[in-house]
Design a protein around this motif. Structure first.
Motif, PDB file in Angstrom:
ATOM      1  N   UNK A   1      38.972  88.573  -1.783  1.00 36.54           N
ATOM      2  CA  UNK A   1      38.666  89.763  -0.982  1.00 36.54           C
ATOM      3  C   UNK A   1      39.650  90.923  -0.903  1.00 36.54           C
ATOM      4  N   UNK A   2      41.054  90.357  -1.019  1.00 37.56           N
ATOM      5  CA  UNK A   2      41.892  91.592  -1.032  1.00 37.56           C
ATOM      6  C   UNK A   2      42.225  91.928  -2.390  1.00 37.56           C
ATOM      7  N   UNK A   3      41.743  91.476  -3.253  1.00 39.60           N
ATOM      8  CA  UNK A   3      41.745  91.982  -4.678  1.00 39.60           C
ATOM      9  C   UNK A   3      40.553  93.167  -4.575  1.00 39.60           C
ATOM     10  N   UNK A   4      39.347  92.966  -3.905  1.00 44.90           N
ATOM     11  CA  UNK A   4      38.297  93.646  -3.731  1.00 44.90           C
ATOM     12  C   UNK A   4      38.784  94.853  -3.049  1.00 44.90           C
ATOM     13  N   UNK A   5      39.264  94.745  -1.927  1.00 49.32           N
ATOM     14  CA  UNK A   5      39.750  95.580  -1.110  1.00 49.32           C
ATOM     15  C   UNK A   5      40.821  96.585  -1.776  1.00 49.32           C
ATOM     16  N   UNK A   6      41.511  96.355  -2.502  1.00 41.97           N
ATOM     17  CA  UNK A   6      42.611  96.935  -3.252  1.00 41.97           C
ATOM     18  C   UNK A   6      41.758  97.842  -4.187  1.00 41.97           C
ATOM     19  N   UNK A   7      40.878  97.254  -4.906  1.00 47.68           N
ATOM     20  CA  UNK A   7      40.144  97.878  -6.128  1.00 47.68           C
ATOM     21  C   UNK A   7      39.324  99.041  -5.608  1.00 47.68           C
ATOM     22  N   UNK A   8      38.879  98.728  -4.419  1.00 50.61           N
ATOM     23  CA  UNK A   8      37.790  99.662  -3.625  1.00 50.61           C
ATOM     24  C   UNK A   8      38.850 100.855  -3.201  1.00 50.61           C
ATOM     25  N   UNK A   9      39.927 100.666  -2.569  1.00 49.47           N
ATOM     26  CA  UNK A   9      40.764 101.754  -2.242  1.00 49.47           C
ATOM     27  C   UNK A   9      41.423 102.591  -3.063  1.00 49.47           C
ATOM     28  N   UNK A  10      41.592 101.853  -4.375  1.00 46.33           N
ATOM     29  CA  UNK A  10      42.294 102.656  -5.645  1.00 46.33           C
ATOM     30  C   UNK A  10      41.067 103.393  -6.145  1.00 46.33           C
ATOM     31  N   UNK A  11      39.724 103.000  -6.261  1.00 48.68           N
ATOM     32  CA  UNK A  11      38.792 103.510  -6.677  1.00 48.68           C
ATOM     33  C   UNK A  11      38.443 105.032  -5.824  1.00 48.68           C
ATOM     34  N   UNK A  12      38.674 104.792  -4.516  1.00 46.44           N
ATOM     35  CA  UNK A  12      38.327 105.936  -3.594  1.00 46.44           C
ATOM     36  C   UNK A  12      39.370 106.956  -3.705  1.00 46.44           C
ATOM     37  N   UNK A  13      40.839 106.181  -3.982  1.00 42.43           N
ATOM     38  CA  UNK A  13      41.945 107.370  -4.107  1.00 42.43           C
ATOM     39  C   UNK A  13      41.871 108.135  -5.398  1.00 42.43           C
ATOM     40  N   UNK A  14      41.428 107.479  -6.301  1.00 43.35           N
ATOM     41  CA  UNK A  14      41.084 108.033  -7.656  1.00 43.35           C
ATOM     42  C   UNK A  14      40.160 109.201  -7.733  1.00 43.35           C
ATOM     43  N   UNK A  15      38.913 108.991  -7.006  1.00 48.82           N
ATOM     44  CA  UNK A  15      37.966 109.805  -6.632  1.00 48.82           C
ATOM     45  C   UNK A  15      38.363 111.085  -6.013  1.00 48.82           C
ATOM     46  N   UNK A  16      39.094 110.705  -4.948  1.00 45.57           N
ATOM     47  CA  UNK A  16      39.581 111.906  -4.192  1.00 45.57           C
ATOM     48  C   UNK A  16      40.513 112.591  -4.874  1.00 45.57           C
ATOM     49  N   UNK A  17      41.262 111.927  -5.546  1.00 46.00           N
ATOM     50  CA  UNK A  17      42.270 112.905  -6.418  1.00 46.00           C
ATOM     51  C   UNK A  17      41.533 113.842  -7.316  1.00 46.00           C
ATOM     52  N   UNK A  18      40.652 113.383  -7.938  1.00 43.50           N
ATOM     53  CA  UNK A  18      39.764 113.989  -9.085  1.00 43.50           C
ATOM     54  C   UNK A  18      39.140 115.019  -8.396  1.00 43.50           C
TER      55      UNK A  18
END
Lengths: 102, 177
Positions: A45-62
């Protein structure tokens, strides 16, 4: 069979037989909690949450990068797009089908 | 990892120490050996969760008995909804001990009658009888477990036994296996 209730010892024995027939045999071991599975699930669950947060951050940065213009040497400006895509009335007429009623 | 091992050791020690008492309490309330077993296991699973969550259980025995009592009552309510006033199985837990069919039938009949009559006793009396006859605990141990005086255990045990014997006689049970 034993007469009732004259003999207290027999009564005791009968009650003992009754109650002991109810007791689980063998006595059950402690229940096995699912802590291992829970721990694995928590890690996942923690890994999933981290991946999701990283994806959102990358999308936001893009998105920020794109809205800021991105790379000025390669990006196409909006003005260019408009100018190149401007439709000329005559040009369009050339491609219109011939009216058969004329 | 070390914490989990410590919790497991404590959990197993508490199970070894109190599981019979928890079962006796649930059995005295439900008069159903299987249901009492379910209540006991569920109670200990909840204890595990409590220990694992890091919440300190100050008085494990009181905690276990309170949870078991609540679970037994919840189960009684849900069983009532499912089955009405009749317990699910009157002859629950009467396993074969290799006796002849006629003897077994007589014994099962007597046991069913005992069970019916036990229903008329209070849960407190049934708990004492369960601890005494199912686990063969002596009066001092029962007194310690229930937090009452030894004399009170003797008195309640004698009274419950006499009441049961009288009711068996009044219900036509003249012999017991």
């Amino acid at each position: 069979m034993t007469p009732l209730p004259q003999n207290p010892d027999h009564l005791d024995r009968a009650f003992g037989a009754y109650f002991q027939a109810q007791v689980p045999t063998p006595w059950p071991a402690p229940p096995v909690p699912v802590e291992t599975r829970t721990a694995v699930n928590a890690g996942w669950s923690n890994r999933t949450r981290f991946t999701l947060a990283a994806s959102v951050a990358a999308l936001f940065a893009f998105a920020l990068w794109v809205s800021a213009g991105g790379d000025p040497t390669t990006a196409t400006k909006g003005d260019d797009l408009l100018r190149n895509g401007k439709a000329e009335g005559d040009g369009l007429k050339k491609h219109m089908p011939v009216d058969p009623m004329k | 990892m070390r914490r989990t091992t410590a919790i497991r050791e404590r959990f197993e020690a508490l199970h070894s120490q109190y599981s019979r008492e928890v079962w006796a309490l649930a059995y005295a309330r439900r008069m159903d050996a299987d249901a009492a077993l379910d209540v006991m296991q569920e109670t200990f699973l909840r204890l595990w969760k409590q220990l694992e969550s890091g919440d300190e259980v100050q008085n494990p025995r009181a905690w276990l008995l309170r949870v078991a009592r609540n679970l037994a009552e919840d189960l009684a309510k849900s069983a009532f909804r499912r089955n009405g006033t009749q317990p699910p199985e009157m002859l629950n837990g009467l396993m074969s001990r290799g006796t002849l069919p006629v003897e077994k039938m007589e014994r099962d009949e007597a046991f069913a009658r005992i069970r019916e009559l036990l229903d008329e006793l209070t849960p407190a009396d049934r708990e004492i009888l369960t601890l005494r006859y199912a686990f063969e605990y002596d009066a001092p141990r029962i007194a310690e477990l229930l937090g009452v005086a030894v004399a009170a255990v003797h008195m309640r045990l004698s009274r419950a036994r006499t009441r049961l014997a009288e009711r068996l006689s009044a219900n036509g049970v003249t012999t017991l296996p």
